[in-house]
Design an enzyme around this catalytic site. Structure first.
Site, short mmCIF file in Angstrom:
data_model
loop_
_atom_site.label_atom_id
_atom_site.label_comp_id
_atom_site.label_asym_id
_atom_site.label_seq_id
_atom_site.Cartn_x
_atom_site.Cartn_y
_atom_site.Cartn_z
N CYS A 84 0.92 -1.08 0.03
CA CYS A 84 0.09 -0.08 0.07
C CYS A 84 0.94 1.28 0.01
O CYS A 84 1.65 1.52 -1.05
CB CYS A 84 -1.00 -0.09 1.10
N HIS A 179 -3.13 -5.25 1.49
CA HIS A 179 -2.59 -5.40 2.91
C HIS A 179 -2.68 -6.96 3.32
O HIS A 179 -3.35 -7.51 3.95
CB HIS A 179 -3.11 -4.69 4.15
N GLU A 181 -0.95 -8.52 5.19
CA GLU A 181 -0.46 -8.70 6.79
C GLU A 181 -1.67 -8.64 7.63
O GLU A 181 -1.46 -9.03 8.91
CB GLU A 181 0.63 -7.69 7.25
#
Ligand code: GLN
Length: 198
Positions: A84, A179, A181
């Protein structure tokens, strides 16, 4: 017997979701450390640039004397993964930049910031990423950018149904507009760690 040390994986820790990336890297067996200074950067084999606010990370990287050293490591072939805001910071060119905003660069793309508009600021979707193998990626887009132009050496790893490129790779640099994560996805970070050994 050959003892291979765990790669030392840094997360640029100036602003953004640093802790989530450290967690994913540690789960993958890396020696995961925050990077705040040029000395921290020297010690790492790979770097993650987290999501957050790219203009703030840019400004802080210059204030902390990290812009030049990060650019040098990128030029020297260090594997880097940006999510991002991190993708924005790896782009050679950006549109809708904040005044005076700079990037580290390295990936021959033009990235449009905040590309998905106000109503759909944030969304999650399943993305096919053939290079990763296995099931689709659960991808969280949070005020996400998109790649609007890519040079000949850039590989598009994933696109949305409307054709927007949202994951790219050029050599040892990987960037995603989303994202992984935050959805428990480990494969992009695993790819980054594989690039150290490549
Ligand atoms: N919109 C942010 C920027 O321009 C990126 C958002 C994110 O990293 N989740 O930096």
């Amino acid at each position: 017997m050959v003892i291979v040390a765990a790669p030392r994986a840094g997360v640029l820790a100036l602003q953004g979701d640093v802790r989530e990336h450290l967690g994913v890297l540690a789960r993958l067996g890396a020696d995961a450390v925050p990077v705040r200074t040029p000395a921290d950067l020297v010690s790492v084999d790979v770097l993650v640039i987290p999501g957050g606010e790219s203009s703030v990370i840019d400004k802080l990287s210059r204030a902390f004397g990290l812009q030049g050293p990060v650019r040098q490591r990128i030029a020297a072939g260090m594997p880097v993964y940006g999510t991002c805001a991190g993708l924005i910071l790896l782009a050679d060119r950006i549109t809708d930049a904040a005044p005076g905003q700079q990037t580290f660069g390295g990936i021959d793309v033009t990235v449009q910031r905040n590309a998905f508009g106000a109503q759909v600021d944030s969304f999650e979707t399943e993305l096919e990423v053939p290079d990763l193998g296995g099931p689709p990626v659960r991808a969280a887009f949070i005020r996400a950018p998109r790649v609007v132009e890519a040079g000949p050496d850039v590989q598009a790893l994933a696109s949305l149904d409307d054709g927007s490129i949202v994951a790219v790779r050029q050599g040892r640099l990987v960037g995603t507009a989303f994202h992984p994560e935050v959805t428990g996805e480990l494969r992009f970070h695993a790819l980054l760690l594989d690039l150290v050994r490549a």
